[in-house]
Write an enzyme that holds these catalytic residues in place. Structure first.
Site, PDB file in Angstrom:
ATOM      1  N   ARG A  72      28.962  45.730 107.710  1.00 35.57           N
ATOM      2  CA  ARG A  72      28.147  46.937 107.801  1.00 35.57           C
ATOM      3  C   ARG A  72      27.796  47.539 106.446  1.00 35.57           C
ATOM      4  O   ARG A  72      26.802  48.256 106.325  1.00 35.57           O
ATOM      5  CB  ARG A  72      28.792  47.923 108.754  1.00 35.57           C
ATOM      6  CG  ARG A  72      28.733  47.387 110.200  1.00 35.57           C
ATOM      7  CD  ARG A  72      29.473  48.224 111.194  1.00 35.57           C
ATOM      8  NE  ARG A  72      30.905  48.259 111.006  1.00 35.57           N
ATOM      9  CZ  ARG A  72      31.766  47.350 111.463  1.00 35.57           C
ATOM     10  NH1 ARG A  72      31.320  46.322 112.141  1.00 35.57           N
ATOM     11  NH2 ARG A  72      33.049  47.477 111.256  1.00 35.57           N
ATOM     12  N   GLU A 109      43.822  48.751 110.087  1.00 33.38           N
ATOM     13  CA  GLU A 109      44.630  49.496 111.043  1.00 33.38           C
ATOM     14  C   GLU A 109      45.030  48.632 112.233  1.00 33.38           C
ATOM     15  O   GLU A 109      45.933  48.969 112.980  1.00 33.38           O
ATOM     16  CB  GLU A 109      43.947  50.788 111.500  1.00 33.38           C
ATOM     17  CG  GLU A 109      42.644  50.590 112.224  1.00 33.38           C
ATOM     18  CD  GLU A 109      41.425  50.516 111.331  1.00 33.38           C
ATOM     19  OE1 GLU A 109      40.321  50.769 111.826  1.00 33.38           O
ATOM     20  OE2 GLU A 109      41.543  50.177 110.121  1.00 33.38           O
TER      21      GLU A 109
END
Length: 188
Positions: A72, A109
């Site tokens: 992105r 994460e």
């Protein structure tokens, strides 16, 4: 630093950006509230606001290199680089770049990953901006900073569209400033 803390308090563009981001609960795994920028890209006005705000911030900082994190960061980085007169350097997933590369492993994460960068892409003392869509733990941005600094660049700042303040990703950025446009939307 969030954009609202840097003179953009009340700027309607930030609300338009926030409104254009869709939240997908429990993706890619249970407990994650995924901030989907796909819907932002479908809104040309909100997308332009993102680019315009970043360009306004960086056009006078003598940035010579915009490094975009796959995938992105590839969306936001090139138009910013073109607008400020800088080159764009892709930071890729393993095995995607030809020639000699340097790599950096990092934790997400929800797992581990690695970024690679062409050894020829960066010259010593270039002023760099790292761009990605979202900062959570700071692992991806930290790896990006390490790659660029190992190649001799000076990382001026990291920039993201969305920032998850609860993860305190900024603390992993080796003291580099972080500029974030919006906080994540949450579903009730």
């Amino acid at each position: 630093m969030f954009a609202v803390e840097n003179g953009l308090q009340g700027d309607p563009r930030l609300q338009a950006i926030s409104d254009a981001i869709r939240v997908i609960p429990h993706f890619p795994k249970t407990g994650i509230m995924f901030q989907d920028i796909t819907t932002l890209l479908l809104d040309p006005v909100a997308f332009k606001h993102v680019i315009d705000i970043f360009v306004d911030r960086y056009k006078h900082m003598n940035i010579s290199l915009v490094a975009g994190v796959e995938a992105r960061g590839f969306i936001f980085g090139p138009p910013i680089a073109l607008a400020i007169g800088a080159k764009f350097v892709p930071l890729r997933k393993p095995g995607k770049l030809p020639g000699r590369v340097i790599s950096e492993e990092y934790e997400l994460e929800y797992g581990n990953d690695r970024l690679e960068m062409s050894m020829e892409a960066v010259k010593t003392h270039e002023r760099a901006l790292v761009i990605d869509d979202l900062v959570a733990t700071g692992g991806t941005l930290s790896a990006s900073i390490n790659l660029l600094e190992r190649a001799g660049a000076e990382v001026v700042e990291c920039a993201c569209v969305v920032g998850l303040p609860k993860f305190k990703g900024e603390c992993r950025l080796k003291g580099k400033p972080l500029y974030v446009l919006v906080e994540p939307s949450q579903l009730d």
